[in-house]
Scaffold this motif. Structure first.
Motif, mmCIF file in Angstrom:
data_model
loop_
_atom_site.group_PDB
_atom_site.id
_atom_site.type_symbol
_atom_site.label_atom_id
_atom_site.label_comp_id
_atom_site.label_asym_id
_atom_site.label_seq_id
_atom_site.Cartn_x
_atom_site.Cartn_y
_atom_site.Cartn_z
ATOM 1 N N MET A 67 0.835 -1.199 0.000
ATOM 2 C CA MET A 67 0.000 0.000 0.000
ATOM 3 C C MET A 67 0.870 1.250 0.000
ATOM 4 O O MET A 67 0.636 2.211 -0.739
ATOM 5 C CB MET A 67 -0.918 0.012 1.226
ATOM 6 N N LEU A 68 1.887 1.222 0.859
ATOM 7 C CA LEU A 68 2.794 2.360 0.926
ATOM 8 C C LEU A 68 3.646 2.468 -0.338
ATOM 9 O O LEU A 68 3.887 3.558 -0.856
ATOM 10 C CB LEU A 68 3.693 2.237 2.161
ATOM 11 N N GLN A 69 4.080 1.321 -0.824
ATOM 12 C CA GLN A 69 4.930 1.315 -2.018
ATOM 13 C C GLN A 69 4.209 1.917 -3.227
ATOM 14 O O GLN A 69 4.762 2.738 -3.952
ATOM 15 C CB GLN A 69 5.369 -0.117 -2.331
ATOM 16 N N PHE A 70 2.965 1.507 -3.438
ATOM 17 C CA PHE A 70 2.203 1.965 -4.603
ATOM 18 C C PHE A 70 1.389 3.228 -4.311
ATOM 19 O O PHE A 70 0.758 3.776 -5.212
ATOM 20 C CB PHE A 70 1.265 0.855 -5.090
ATOM 21 N N GLN A 71 1.392 3.653 -3.032
ATOM 22 C CA GLN A 71 0.590 4.807 -2.616
ATOM 23 C C GLN A 71 -0.876 4.655 -3.048
ATOM 24 O O GLN A 71 -1.522 5.603 -3.470
ATOM 25 C CB GLN A 71 1.188 6.100 -3.175
ATOM 26 N N ASP A 72 -1.357 3.431 -2.922
ATOM 27 C CA ASP A 72 -2.741 3.101 -3.273
ATOM 28 C C ASP A 72 -3.393 2.523 -2.019
ATOM 29 O O ASP A 72 -3.115 1.382 -1.639
ATOM 30 C CB ASP A 72 -2.783 2.100 -4.426
ATOM 31 N N PHE A 73 -4.269 3.294 -1.383
ATOM 32 C CA PHE A 73 -4.880 2.866 -0.134
ATOM 33 C C PHE A 73 -6.326 2.403 -0.334
ATOM 34 O O PHE A 73 -7.037 2.181 0.642
ATOM 35 C CB PHE A 73 -4.812 3.999 0.886
ATOM 36 N N ILE A 74 -6.718 2.226 -1.582
ATOM 37 C CA ILE A 74 -8.045 1.703 -1.897
ATOM 38 C C ILE A 74 -7.959 0.226 -2.269
ATOM 39 O O ILE A 74 -8.648 -0.613 -1.679
ATOM 40 C CB ILE A 74 -8.688 2.485 -3.067
ATOM 41 N N SER A 75 -7.128 -0.112 -3.216
ATOM 42 C CA SER A 75 -7.035 -1.483 -3.738
ATOM 43 C C SER A 75 -5.845 -2.206 -3.119
ATOM 44 O O SER A 75 -4.695 -1.929 -3.481
ATOM 45 C CB SER A 75 -6.878 -1.463 -5.264
ATOM 46 N N PRO A 76 -6.077 -3.121 -2.173
ATOM 47 C CA PRO A 76 -4.965 -3.860 -1.588
ATOM 48 C C PRO A 76 -4.230 -4.674 -2.661
ATOM 49 O O PRO A 76 -4.845 -5.191 -3.598
ATOM 50 C CB PRO A 76 -5.650 -4.787 -0.575
ATOM 51 N N ARG A 77 -2.932 -4.794 -2.509
ATOM 52 C CA ARG A 77 -2.108 -5.571 -3.424
ATOM 53 C C ARG A 77 -1.203 -6.513 -2.641
ATOM 54 O O ARG A 77 -0.808 -6.218 -1.520
ATOM 55 C CB ARG A 77 -1.196 -4.667 -4.258
ATOM 56 N N ILE A 78 -0.832 -7.605 -3.299
ATOM 57 C CA ILE A 78 0.259 -8.451 -2.813
ATOM 58 C C ILE A 78 0.945 -9.034 -4.037
ATOM 59 O O ILE A 78 0.282 -9.370 -5.023
ATOM 60 C CB ILE A 78 -0.238 -9.555 -1.849
ATOM 61 N N TYR A 79 2.267 -9.097 -3.992
ATOM 62 C CA TYR A 79 3.105 -9.484 -5.142
ATOM 63 C C TYR A 79 2.876 -8.529 -6.319
ATOM 64 O O TYR A 79 3.078 -8.895 -7.472
ATOM 65 C CB TYR A 79 2.833 -10.922 -5.596
ATOM 66 N N GLY A 80 2.404 -7.307 -6.024
ATOM 67 C CA GLY A 80 2.125 -6.355 -7.072
ATOM 68 C C GLY A 80 0.782 -6.537 -7.739
ATOM 69 O O GLY A 80 0.382 -5.713 -8.575
ATOM 70 N N ASP A 81 0.044 -7.586 -7.370
ATOM 71 C CA ASP A 81 -1.267 -7.871 -7.969
ATOM 72 C C ASP A 81 -2.376 -7.471 -6.999
ATOM 73 O O ASP A 81 -2.218 -7.536 -5.777
ATOM 74 C CB ASP A 81 -1.392 -9.357 -8.299
ATOM 75 N N PHE A 82 -3.532 -7.086 -7.557
ATOM 76 C CA PHE A 82 -4.662 -6.741 -6.705
ATOM 77 C C PHE A 82 -5.090 -7.960 -5.894
ATOM 78 O O PHE A 82 -5.065 -9.097 -6.369
ATOM 79 C CB PHE A 82 -5.823 -6.213 -7.546
ATOM 80 N N TRP A 83 -5.527 -7.675 -4.656
ATOM 81 C CA TRP A 83 -5.747 -8.721 -3.648
ATOM 82 C C TRP A 83 -7.095 -8.470 -2.992
ATOM 83 O O TRP A 83 -7.295 -7.478 -2.305
ATOM 84 C CB TRP A 83 -4.597 -8.646 -2.645
ATOM 85 N N TYR A 84 -8.053 -9.373 -3.224
ATOM 86 C CA TYR A 84 -9.433 -9.153 -2.784
ATOM 87 C C TYR A 84 -9.799 -9.991 -1.560
ATOM 88 O O TYR A 84 -10.967 -10.252 -1.306
ATOM 89 C CB TYR A 84 -10.402 -9.495 -3.914
ATOM 90 N N ASP A 85 -8.824 -10.402 -0.778
ATOM 91 C CA ASP A 85 -9.083 -11.314 0.332
ATOM 92 C C ASP A 85 -9.864 -10.659 1.472
ATOM 93 O O ASP A 85 -10.804 -11.226 2.000
ATOM 94 C CB ASP A 85 -7.754 -11.859 0.856
ATOM 95 N N LYS A 86 -9.435 -9.469 1.898
ATOM 96 C CA LYS A 86 -10.050 -8.803 3.053
ATOM 97 C C LYS A 86 -10.253 -7.321 2.750
ATOM 98 O O LYS A 86 -9.544 -6.729 1.943
ATOM 99 C CB LYS A 86 -9.133 -8.916 4.280
ATOM 100 N N PRO A 87 -11.207 -6.681 3.435
ATOM 101 C CA PRO A 87 -11.312 -5.219 3.380
ATOM 102 C C PRO A 87 -10.039 -4.580 3.950
ATOM 103 O O PRO A 87 -9.203 -5.273 4.542
ATOM 104 C CB PRO A 87 -12.537 -4.924 4.247
#
Length: 517
Positions: free
Chosen positions: A45-65
């Motif tokens: 989140m900090l790396q991409f400065q995106d606090f809406i769409s969670p990511r992991i491994y650079g990919d969007f991650w829909y596991d949890k709010p």
């Protein structure tokens, strides 16, 4: 005098809970696979400065709010990226939850019952464990507790606001529990007319303003991919179909509750049924607490996917019931309750000792010296509780439980946990991986270890199933590295094993290399 007692009680709770929750946060690496998932997602989140769409491994991650990711990201900004910061929100909310239970308990019952309930909660084994873990369960539990206790205190806007925060923490289950528990209580107590005073319309607007914006933004950005994955798979499918083999066991949460609520499981049955039989001024409160605990337990027992941490939201109502019961027995000098509880505690302690001895003799021999000391601590605690129970000293019994449990947990974290760290965290293994990796060749990794590999090395690797790992390892390609469980490596055919060179074996983890052909 009342205010002085209140602040002295809060100081005691902060001392006990603070020692247990904060002392060891940064002293051991993140445990696979869950803790690295949440820490890495917050880092990205900090790396991409995106606090809406969670990511992991650079990919969007829909596991949890995003609530826990937001909290961890904030902690990373304050304390720097590390284990302490990743676990800080859980610890802070665990301590806050204990204080909240005290403040509510003193109003619902009395000063002493509230204090007892808070100390029961803070020193129960599973609450302590999850207060020291970088996972979402403590955050959900805190907001659910705040919501449901707000209902009892007729603070309805706090109910809707806290329920909304629970939904932003873990999804629909936040509003589900609030709705089912409150409606069941109103029906069973004949108080459905209370809904007219619950500010349903304005409260519903407040709930929507807090809970819905993130979901609306995610749907706007990701469409049905978000809906299908988050709601479809992570909520509906996981409830209906077991993700883990344990999901097939209907009684899964019975031993989990007995050991997880240790040492206070010794009072559990008495407190539960005393609450059910309460006919006096505490009747409605006890009914509500019983319904709260029962709904959480039954819901997750029916769910096909089961994890130890899921039933944590039932611990605050159980702690309040035990605080109420112990205070009642103390006031009425019900000495037989102490003797009965001491006997139950001895049995549960013996079961825990058996599990520790099994772990030290069968699972990990290195743990045995620590197991011997923990066994002595539990045995001394059991004898001390029995002795004080026969002396009919309620204050001494309760103090013995609290201090004994604190000693046990501090020893567990300071002496036993370091011994097993390499078995439960990929971090020591990653340090060895870095010494062997050439910096260029592809890395193939089993799913279980991938979050930890990413967090501690900055390298995601390619996730492969056991079958895919075997197929790729058997290929006639260039140099490649493979990280897999030792037992899975041993299952590979001799032909495939001959193509691989074993570089590192650490506990259950192996690092292999296939050289250029």
């Amino acid at each position: 005098m009342t205010n002085k007692k209140k602040w002295l009680s809060i100081a005691l709770i902060l001392c006990v809970a603070g020692i247990l929750m904060f002392t060891f946060l940064g002293t051991y690496p993140l445990l696979d696979p869950d803790e690295p998932v949440y820490a890495e997602t917050a880092r990205e989140m900090l790396q991409f400065q995106d606090f809406i769409s969670p990511r992991i491994y650079g990919d969007f991650w829909y596991d949890k709010p995003p609530m826990y990711y937001w909290l961890v990201a904030a902690a990373f900004k304050i304390f720097g990226i590390g284990e302490f910061a990743a676990r800080f929100p859980s610890a802070l909310l665990a301590v806050s939850g204990a204080v909240l239970v005290y403040l509510s308990g003193r109003e619902l019952f009395n000063e002493r019952a509230g204090l007892l309930a808070a100390l029961v909660l803070a020193t129960s084994l599973e609450y302590f464990y999850l207060g020291n873990a970088a996972v979402t369960d403590m955050t959900l539990t805190f907001f659910l507790t705040a919501a449901l206790l707000s209902f009892l205190h007729r603070k309805y806007y706090l109910l809707y606001g806290s329920a909304a925060l629970a939904v932003v923490t873990k999804g629909p289950v936040g509003i589900f529990f609030c709705g089912v528990i409150i409606i069941l209580y109103l029906v069973l107590t004949g108080k459905l007319t209370m809904m007219k005073r619950m500010k349903v319309v304005s409260g519903g607007v407040l709930f929507a303003l807090i809970a819905l914006p993130w979901y609306a933004a995610m749907y706007s950005l990701h469409g049905m991919a978000f809906i299908d994955t988050f709601l479809g798979f992570h909520n509906v499918t996981r409830f209906l179909q077991p993700e883990h083999a344990a999901g097939a066991i209907w009684y899964y949460y019975t031993p989990v509750l007995i050991l997880g609520f240790f040492p206070w499981s010794a009072f559990l049955v008495q407190a539960f049924f005393t609450g059910l039989k309460e006919k006096g001024e505490y009747h409605n409160t006890c009914v509500f607490l019983v319904i709260w605990a029962a709904v959480v337990f039954l819901f997750f027992s029916i769910s096909q996917t089961k994890l130890v941490s899921y039933i944590l939201p039932m611990y605050p109502p159980l702690a309040l019931l035990v605080g109420y019961y112990f205070d009642k027995a103390w006031a009425e000098e019900h000495h037989r309750a102490l003797k009965y509880s001491a006997s139950v505690f001895g049995i549960v302690a013996a079961l825990l000792i058996s599990g520790l001895v099994y772990a030290g003799t069968v699972v990990m021999a290195e743990l045995m010296p620590s197991v011997k000391i923990m066994t002595v601590i539990l045995a001394v605690l059991a004898v001390s509780v029995l002795f004080q129970s026969f002396r009919r000293n309620f204050r001494a019994v309760f103090t013995t439980y609290v201090l004994g449990m604190m000693i046990f947990l501090v020893f567990l974290m300071s002496q036993a946990l370091p011994v097993i760290t390499s078995a439960f965290s990929v971090q020591p293994f990653v340090n060895e991986f870095k010494q062997h990796y050439d910096g260029q060749a592809p890395v193939y990794v089993a799913k279980f270890y991938r979050p930890g590999l990413m967090y501690y090395s900055g390298m995601a690797g390619a996730e492969l199933s056991q079958e895919e790992l075997a197929a790729v390892a058997a290929g006639e390609k260039d140099r490649a590295y493979f990280i897999m469980k030792k037992k899975n490596y041993e299952k590979l055919s001799p032909e495939i094993q001959n193509k691989l060179h074993l570089l590192v074996v650490r506990e259950d983890k192996t690092l292999l290399i296939r050289e250029n052909n």
